[in-house]
Design a protein around this motif. Sequence first.
Motif, PDB file in Angstrom:
ATOM      1  N   TYR A  24       0.832  -1.207   0.000  1.00  0.00           N
ATOM      2  CA  TYR A  24       0.000   0.000   0.000  1.00  0.00           C
ATOM      3  C   TYR A  24       0.863   1.252   0.000  1.00  0.00           C
ATOM      4  CZ  TYR A  24      -3.096   3.686   1.586  1.00  0.00           C
ATOM      5  OH  TYR A  24      -3.779   4.876   1.694  1.00  0.00           O
ATOM      6  N   ARG A  25       1.876   1.282   0.855  1.00  0.00           N
ATOM      7  CA  ARG A  25       2.740   2.465   0.943  1.00  0.00           C
ATOM      8  C   ARG A  25       3.512   2.691  -0.361  1.00  0.00           C
ATOM      9  NH1 ARG A  25       5.400   1.907   6.990  1.00  0.00           N
ATOM     10  NH2 ARG A  25       3.473   2.254   8.170  1.00  0.00           N
ATOM     11  N   LEU A  26       3.976   1.623  -0.983  1.00  0.00           N
ATOM     12  CA  LEU A  26       4.667   1.776  -2.270  1.00  0.00           C
ATOM     13  C   LEU A  26       3.712   2.338  -3.327  1.00  0.00           C
ATOM     14  CD1 LEU A  26       6.797  -1.506  -2.407  1.00  0.00           C
ATOM     15  CD2 LEU A  26       7.563   0.801  -1.782  1.00  0.00           C
ATOM     16  N   GLY A  27       2.466   1.886  -3.286  1.00  0.00           N
ATOM     17  CA  GLY A  27       1.456   2.424  -4.194  1.00  0.00           C
ATOM     18  C   GLY A  27       1.186   3.903  -3.936  1.00  0.00           C
ATOM     19  N   GLN A  28       1.132   4.271  -2.679  1.00  0.00           N
ATOM     20  CA  GLN A  28       0.936   5.685  -2.319  1.00  0.00           C
ATOM     21  C   GLN A  28       2.121   6.522  -2.775  1.00  0.00           C
ATOM     22  OE1 GLN A  28      -2.466   5.598  -1.839  1.00  0.00           O
ATOM     23  NE2 GLN A  28      -1.908   7.378  -0.620  1.00  0.00           N
ATOM     24  N   TRP A  29       3.318   6.005  -2.594  1.00  0.00           N
ATOM     25  CA  TRP A  29       4.531   6.699  -3.055  1.00  0.00           C
ATOM     26  C   TRP A  29       4.433   6.968  -4.561  1.00  0.00           C
ATOM     27  CZ3 TRP A  29       8.556   9.065  -0.843  1.00  0.00           C
ATOM     28  CH2 TRP A  29       9.667   9.348  -1.638  1.00  0.00           C
TER      29      TRP A  29
END
Length: 113
Positions: A85-90
């Motif tokens: 999720y965090r990589l997607g947000q990045w």
Amino acid sequence: MSISDAERALVVAEQGGRATSFEDAWLRASLVDSRDRLLPLFTEVRRVAGEQPQLAETVLAFADAGLSLAHAADALRVHPNTVAYRLGQWHKLTGTDPRTFDGLLRSVVGITS
């Protein structure tokens, strides 16, 4: 060349607060003289890293973990889905996809510069 390489490695070491060799920090050391010219390429990455440090930390953990969600999750003590999720947000916030070589390289250089 070896004196120039040592000088560049020294700059990197002074920025990071620890001794290093050119071999260990070749990428950052090679970019030392190009910092002002290349800095505009990392504007969004640097902005998001400052505003969302947990996302930047996740990108670096992902890189350090050999692009493994599970190992990055272990290092961060979160669930692998949280890392994904965090990589997607990045990617969404920076326009840079850390799951690609170019995107990961741009992200890491931008975060650490």
